[in-house]
Design a protein around this motif. Structure first.
Motif, short mmCIF file in Angstrom:
data_model
loop_
_atom_site.label_atom_id
_atom_site.label_comp_id
_atom_site.label_asym_id
_atom_site.label_seq_id
_atom_site.Cartn_x
_atom_site.Cartn_y
_atom_site.Cartn_z
N ALA A 10 12.56 -1.40 -5.55
CA ALA A 10 11.14 -1.22 -5.20
C ALA A 10 11.05 -1.19 -3.87
CB ALA A 10 10.11 -2.55 -5.56
N ASN A 11 10.68 -0.18 -2.99
CA ASN A 11 10.57 -0.23 -1.37
C ASN A 11 9.34 0.74 -1.09
OD1 ASN A 11 11.74 2.31 -2.31
ND2 ASN A 11 13.00 2.39 -0.64
N ILE A 12 8.69 0.29 0.03
CA ILE A 12 7.78 1.06 0.54
C ILE A 12 8.36 2.14 1.54
CG2 ILE A 12 5.85 0.95 1.91
CD1 ILE A 12 5.32 -1.98 1.04
N LYS A 16 3.89 4.72 0.49
CA LYS A 16 3.87 4.64 -0.89
C LYS A 16 4.67 3.41 -1.26
CE LYS A 16 3.72 9.59 -2.15
NZ LYS A 16 4.54 10.44 -3.02
N LEU A 17 4.29 2.51 -2.30
CA LEU A 17 5.45 1.76 -2.93
C LEU A 17 5.97 2.62 -3.90
CD1 LEU A 17 6.73 -0.92 -3.59
CD2 LEU A 17 4.78 -1.60 -4.90
N LEU A 18 7.27 2.79 -3.89
CA LEU A 18 8.04 3.45 -4.87
C LEU A 18 8.96 2.30 -5.97
CD1 LEU A 18 9.47 6.43 -2.92
CD2 LEU A 18 7.44 6.18 -4.19
N LEU A 19 8.50 2.40 -7.13
CA LEU A 19 9.41 1.59 -8.13
C LEU A 19 10.37 2.46 -8.91
CD1 LEU A 19 6.19 -0.20 -9.59
CD2 LEU A 19 7.73 -0.90 -7.61
N GLU A 20 11.47 2.41 -8.65
CA GLU A 20 12.52 3.16 -9.12
C GLU A 20 12.86 2.59 -10.57
OE1 GLU A 20 17.12 4.12 -8.42
OE2 GLU A 20 15.81 4.14 -6.51
N ILE A 62 10.00 -8.79 -7.86
CA ILE A 62 9.56 -7.71 -6.82
C ILE A 62 8.09 -8.07 -6.36
CG2 ILE A 62 10.97 -5.98 -7.61
CD1 ILE A 62 8.44 -4.57 -9.45
N TRP A 63 7.62 -9.27 -6.94
CA TRP A 63 6.11 -9.49 -6.66
C TRP A 63 5.86 -9.57 -5.17
CZ3 TRP A 63 5.14 -14.35 -10.56
CH2 TRP A 63 4.94 -13.63 -11.72
N PRO A 64 6.79 -10.17 -4.30
CA PRO A 64 6.43 -10.21 -2.96
C PRO A 64 6.10 -8.58 -2.58
CG PRO A 64 8.26 -11.49 -3.35
CD PRO A 64 7.92 -10.75 -4.76
N VAL A 76 0.83 2.85 -5.50
CA VAL A 76 2.12 2.53 -6.36
C VAL A 76 2.66 3.60 -7.18
CG1 VAL A 76 3.07 0.99 -7.75
CG2 VAL A 76 1.27 0.14 -6.04
N TRP A 77 3.79 4.09 -6.84
CA TRP A 77 4.27 5.01 -7.83
C TRP A 77 5.55 4.72 -8.50
CZ3 TRP A 77 2.64 10.45 -7.54
CH2 TRP A 77 1.54 10.67 -6.31
N VAL A 78 5.66 5.05 -9.53
CA VAL A 78 6.85 4.97 -10.60
C VAL A 78 7.76 6.50 -10.42
CG1 VAL A 78 6.04 5.48 -12.67
CG2 VAL A 78 7.83 4.03 -12.77
#
Length: 119
Positions: A10-12, A16-20, A62-64, A76-78
């Motif tokens: 997970a990174n910004i 966007k927050l990208l959740l790989e 990944i909560w933080p 937030v994007w997956v």
């Protein structure tokens, strides 16, 4: 059978927050709902497939970054390779489940403590 899709990273980036994920998400439609798995200390974002639901598993590690994205109101994007799907209504749903967990021992004392410690 419901499929659990794991977040590898997970990174910004680019606002966007990208959740790989570990597998494809094409064909899945955002369910606009977050559930709580208090046994595994995770949140579950529902995705709808043609025949069943898939669960995007958001573990406590990944909560933080979820909190950071929520505070900054970053979408937030997956993602999987070149695929990207926005998780619609993510922040509203996250806020709703967090507000239900805080101070509510029905989720288990450890889950409450973990959520209160980060959010």
């Amino acid at each position: 059978m419901k499929k659990r899709i794991t977040i590898l990273k997970a990174n910004i980036t680019e606002n966007k927050l990208l959740l790989e994920t570990n597998e494809p998400v094409s064909g899945l439609v955002p369910g606009e709902q977050i559930l709580v798995d208090s046994e595994q200390y995770s949140f579950i974002y529902l995705m709808e497939g043609q025949k069943d639901y898939s669960f995007i598993v958001l573990t406590e590690d990944i909560w933080p970054i979820l909190k950071n994205a929520k505070v900054q109101e970053i979408p937030v994007w997956v993602t999987f390779k070149e695929e990207q799907t926005e998780l619609i209504n993510f922040h509203d749903e996250l806020e709703y489940v967090i507000s239900n967990i805080k101070g509510n021992s029905n989720y288990g004392n450890e889950m409450v403590a973990k959520v209160e410690g980060i959010f």
